[in-house]
Design a protein around this motif. Structure first.
Motif, mmCIF file in Angstrom:
data_model
loop_
_atom_site.group_PDB
_atom_site.id
_atom_site.type_symbol
_atom_site.label_atom_id
_atom_site.label_comp_id
_atom_site.label_asym_id
_atom_site.label_seq_id
_atom_site.Cartn_x
_atom_site.Cartn_y
_atom_site.Cartn_z
ATOM 1 N N ASN A 194 0.786 -1.210 -0.038
ATOM 2 C CA ASN A 194 0.021 -0.114 0.111
ATOM 3 C C ASN A 194 0.909 1.236 -0.014
ATOM 4 O OD1 ASN A 194 -2.616 -1.529 -0.033
ATOM 5 N ND2 ASN A 194 -2.326 -1.631 2.069
ATOM 6 N N THR A 227 -7.913 6.545 -7.476
ATOM 7 C CA THR A 227 -6.781 5.516 -7.423
ATOM 8 C C THR A 227 -5.544 5.692 -8.066
ATOM 9 O OG1 THR A 227 -8.361 3.992 -6.689
ATOM 10 C CG2 THR A 227 -6.377 2.984 -7.596
ATOM 11 N N TRP A 259 0.011 1.065 -4.332
ATOM 12 C CA TRP A 259 -1.261 1.648 -4.522
ATOM 13 C C TRP A 259 -1.242 3.037 -3.551
ATOM 14 C CZ3 TRP A 259 -4.099 0.388 -8.951
ATOM 15 C CH2 TRP A 259 -3.921 -0.782 -9.336
ATOM 16 N N GLY A 261 -4.733 4.753 -2.533
ATOM 17 C CA GLY A 261 -5.976 4.627 -2.642
ATOM 18 C C GLY A 261 -6.327 2.825 -2.810
ATOM 19 N N GLU A 262 -7.429 2.741 -3.534
ATOM 20 C CA GLU A 262 -8.035 1.490 -3.392
ATOM 21 C C GLU A 262 -7.301 0.779 -4.714
ATOM 22 O OE1 GLU A 262 -10.334 -0.461 -1.478
ATOM 23 O OE2 GLU A 262 -10.023 1.282 -0.284
ATOM 24 N N PRO A 263 -6.681 -0.567 -4.432
ATOM 25 C CA PRO A 263 -6.083 -1.445 -5.426
ATOM 26 C C PRO A 263 -7.396 -1.676 -6.543
ATOM 27 C CG PRO A 263 -5.576 -2.069 -3.310
ATOM 28 C CD PRO A 263 -6.705 -1.328 -2.971
ATOM 29 N N ALA A 264 -6.723 -1.902 -7.708
ATOM 30 C CA ALA A 264 -7.655 -2.383 -8.711
ATOM 31 C C ALA A 264 -6.997 -3.401 -9.393
ATOM 32 C CB ALA A 264 -7.689 -1.208 -9.857
#
Length: 117
Positions: free
Chosen positions: A5, A83, A103, A105-108
């Protein structure tokens, strides 16, 4: 290693891929332009389609280890919920997008099949 992260400055060169959608297109475009202006970074096209392994529209920002310590905290603060995939440029695309990927933000979920033989 896996995806982490918090970005860590262990490589010479990096990409940051800012992900956005139609609703955040103007903000993302301005964010990328600001990054280029403030840090003298190379900004790629603002893609309004999925490109490469990226599961959303994106804009690529190229930067080096010398830019990392100032750029990444700025990007984290200014992204306002977008993200961002940050990855190393080691020459191994699969490792860059997995072991050397971070990442904000939110991982994709990336389409890693492009990098597998």
């Amino acid at each position: 290693m896996g995806i982490k992260n918090t970005p860590v400055n262990h490589h010479n060169n990096y990409h940051a891929h800012v992900y956005f959608e139609q609703e955040t297109l103007a903000f993302a475009t301005k964010l990328c332009e600001q990054a280029g202006d403030l840090f003298s970074l190379s900004i790629g096209r603002v893609h309004q389609k999925n490109v490469g392994p990226h599961p959303k529209w994106s804009c690529q920002i190229s930067f080096s280890s010398q830019d990392f310590d100032a750029f990444i905290p700025w990007l984290e603060k200014e992204r306002h919920g977008l993200t961002v995939l940050v990855h190393a440029l080691s020459g191994n695309h699969l490792k860059d997008h997995t072991d050397y990927a971070y990442w904000l933000g939110e991982p994709a979920e990336l389409n890693l099949s492009l990098f597998k033989n």
